[in-house]
Motif scaffolding. Structure first.
Motif, short mmCIF file in Angstrom:
data_model
loop_
_atom_site.label_atom_id
_atom_site.label_comp_id
_atom_site.label_asym_id
_atom_site.label_seq_id
_atom_site.Cartn_x
_atom_site.Cartn_y
_atom_site.Cartn_z
N ASN A 196 45.71 41.54 28.39
CA ASN A 196 44.42 41.56 27.31
C ASN A 196 44.67 40.25 26.35
N ARG A 197 45.94 39.61 26.20
CA ARG A 197 45.98 38.31 25.77
C ARG A 197 45.50 37.28 26.61
N ALA A 198 45.66 37.35 27.97
CA ALA A 198 45.11 36.47 28.89
C ALA A 198 43.31 36.50 28.67
N SER A 199 42.88 37.66 28.61
CA SER A 199 41.47 38.05 28.36
C SER A 199 40.86 37.04 27.43
N LEU A 200 41.75 37.11 26.03
CA LEU A 200 41.27 36.65 24.86
C LEU A 200 41.37 35.09 24.87
N TRP A 201 42.42 34.56 25.50
CA TRP A 201 42.45 33.11 25.78
C TRP A 201 41.18 32.68 26.59
N THR A 202 40.98 33.45 27.81
CA THR A 202 39.85 33.23 28.68
C THR A 202 38.57 33.06 27.71
N MET A 203 38.46 33.99 26.75
CA MET A 203 37.29 34.01 25.83
C MET A 203 37.19 32.88 25.11
N VAL A 204 38.35 32.16 24.59
CA VAL A 204 38.25 31.19 23.82
C VAL A 204 37.96 30.03 24.68
N LEU B 35 49.85 33.83 30.89
CA LEU B 35 49.78 35.16 30.51
C LEU B 35 49.46 36.47 31.96
N ARG B 36 48.50 35.69 32.56
CA ARG B 36 48.07 36.53 33.82
C ARG B 36 49.32 36.41 34.80
N ARG B 37 50.09 35.60 34.79
CA ARG B 37 51.25 35.67 35.78
C ARG B 37 52.39 36.35 35.24
N PHE C 48 41.39 46.39 39.00
CA PHE C 48 40.25 46.07 38.46
C PHE C 48 40.02 44.98 37.36
N LYS C 49 40.75 45.46 36.52
CA LYS C 49 40.81 44.54 35.21
C LYS C 49 41.21 42.94 35.67
N GLU C 50 42.30 42.78 36.46
CA GLU C 50 42.79 41.56 37.02
C GLU C 50 41.67 40.88 37.63
N ARG C 51 40.80 41.53 38.73
CA ARG C 51 40.03 40.87 39.37
C ARG C 51 38.73 40.30 38.50
N GLU C 52 38.44 41.02 37.60
CA GLU C 52 37.41 40.81 36.51
C GLU C 52 37.81 39.61 35.64
#
Length: 525
Positions: free
Chosen positions: A173-181, A205-207, A235-239
């Motif tokens: 989830n933290r990785a997703s937020l930094w990707t949004m940034v 964070l993904r690692r 699924f979340k990781e692929r997305e």
């Protein structure tokens, strides 16, 4: 219950409110809360939060805010679930400023500190509003708080664990937020080094998420639900990987984007309080919606003046949208209703470059932002316009005969309020108007589609629900004005058809607009 001398409790009214919300009957849910007060029973935070959830999911944000005020006036104190329910609703509706005010009230007035989910919703909204500095600061501040509690991003704490549970989901989830940034940084035309830094943090964070995922998989392999939890994580990781790859590809192979005021000529947002009968919408109203939900700021007056000029050409102020003013080339117009996050429509627009213009319509503004960002990063904005609007309202505002193709992909069947398997409203069956919750594909919607399709236009509905497609075919037949809806043909879905798992395919209903004789055909893909 009262006749038998039994007294309803908070749990009684909580259950009644929950039942009403689950079938989409928000009016009845409010009635139960009013009845609880008449009975001298405080329904409690769960019942109020359930109503807030229903209102937010229906897009009734003003009503949700009023319900919150009623909750506070009754002496019921909100909890973290209440706050996160509202934040999720604000995210869907694009209420950036309201979310910041709610975060302030949580701590200052209610004594409810934001958790990981609060941070997720707030950062996503700030990125959607192109307030990248504020989003970056909130992420860093929450990381510092976690570090103070012994749980930083680089440690093995659990301060960021959300509803998914587990440290792998927390890091993801933290990785997703930094990707949004990183994504918002590109759209804001910040120096590219900032987007690269955000992506670097996301990769780290993904690692960490992958490391914890392996450990968690080993510990729950024998437990119930292990398979579904693992599939969801994959699924979340692929997305997330696809989103990161899209940003990285743009950083490597594309020039910097134009300023927001320039590239927003392909983004329309209709006001959310348009009455049932389409009223006048001005270019100024469209501009204000872009400022409210999508980060358009008044720091570039020349570019915004040009944008307003374009918006005035699109909205005539008399209740009609002129989409021909969006595109430079006069090409056949294709429209997708309820387009989700836009993967399909972006692919179609890319394939139709120079052949057709595309418009996609989605009511949830978080999904609209994701679609618009995807279109910009993939370079398909020249022949794609992304519209934030209720699809039924949008259809009423289109010029007659202006659309060549209309697509609806996997629509949700309406929730039933009554008993039995009656057909949808408008199909000629006995199901009453109050038997189903509000939904898109009603007879009124089909009449709007018929009006905006050209004389040889086509409506295509894709679904894997055979029963629902039969009901839609019956509704189209009752509305009239469509050809090729019931004539026998290859792949027709006949009564009593049963598909085995091996035979299961998506079902497509092709409906061609016709001014003469209506007919119907339902086919399999």
């Amino acid at each position: 219950m009262l006749d038998e001398g039994l007294q309803p409790s908070a749990q009684t009214f909580g259950a009644l409110v929950n039942a009403a919300v689950r079938v989409g009957d928000l009016s009845q849910a409010r009635t139960w809360l009013q009845e609880s007060r008449k009975q001298g029973v405080n329904p409690g935070v769960v019942a109020y939060t359930t109503l807030l959830k229903g209102l937010c999911e229906a897009g009734q944000i003003k009503e949700a805010q009023q319900a919150l005020d009623d909750m506070l006036s009754s002496g019921c104190q909100p909890n973290i679930r209440t706050a996160n329910t509202l934040l999720r609703g604000f995210r869907r509706a694009g209420e950036v400023d309201a979310s910041l005010e709610l975060l302030r009230r949580m701590e200052d007035e209610w004594g409810v500190p934001p958790d990981a989910t609060s941070c997720e919703y707030a950062v996503a909204l700030l990125c959607q509003g192109l307030r990248v500095k504020a989003a970056r600061a909130l992420l860093k501040r929450s990381s510092a708080k976690a570090a103070g509690a012994g749980s930083a991003e680089g440690t093995e704490g659990s301060a960021f664990v959300t509803w998914e549970g587990g440290k792998a989901a927390a890091f993801r989830n933290r990785a997703s937020l930094w990707t949004m940034v990183a994504e918002a940084s590109l759209l804001c035309n910040e120096p590219r080094v900032r987007a690269r830094r955000a992506l670097k943090r996301a990769r780290l964070l993904r690692r960490k998420a992958a490391k914890w995922q392996k450990q968690e998989r080993q510990t729950r392999e024998a437990g119930p639900g292990a398979s579904s939890a693992g599939l969801f994580a994959e699924f979340k990781e692929r997305e997330l990987a696809r989103r990161a790859a899209l940003i990285e590809d743009h950083l490597e192979s594309h020039d910097a984007l134009e300023a927001p005021a320039k590239h927003m000529t392909r983004l329309l947002a209709l006001p959310q309080d348009i009455p049932d009968e389409a009223g006048a919408v001005s270019g100024q109203a469209l501009l204000l919606e872009l400022q409210r939900s999508f980060g358009l700021r008044g720091d570039q007056p020349t570019a915004e003046a040009k944008l307003l000029q374009r918006l005035n050409a699109i909205a005539d102020g008399e209740g009609q949208l002129h989409l021909d003013a969006v595109f430079r080339d006069v090409l056949p117009l294709k429209v997708e209703l309820c387009s989700g996050e836009g993967e399909w429509v972006c692919a179609q627009a890319a394939a139709d470059a120079g052949k057709a213009s595309w418009v996609c319509v989605e009511n949830r503004r978080d999904r609209v932002f994701r679609t618009f960002s995807r279109a910009l990063l993939t370079g398909v904005c020249k022949n794609l316009c992304v519209v934030a609007a209720d699809a039924a309202v949008f259809l009423r505002m289109l010029a007659p005969g202006s659309v060549a193709y209309m697509y609806v992909n996997f629509p949700e069947p309406p929730v039933r309020r009554g008993l039995g398997d009656g057909e949808i409203e408008g199909s000629g069956a006995a199901l009453g108007a109050d038997a189903a919750a509000p939904h898109l594909l009603t007879a009124e919607t089909f009449r709007s589609v018929r009006r905006v399709l050209s004389s040889d236009g086509m409506l295509l509905i894709h679904s894997d629900n055979v029963t629902y497609l039969r009901q839609l075919a019956a509704s189209l037949d009752a509305v009239g004005g469509f050809a090729n809806v019931s004539d026998p043909g290859p792949g027709i879905v006949r009564d009593g058809l049963r598909l085995s798992a091996a035979q299961h395919k998506h079902i497509i209903m092709h409906c061609r607009h016709c001014s003469k004789a209506p007919a119907a055909r339902v086919g399999m893909e």
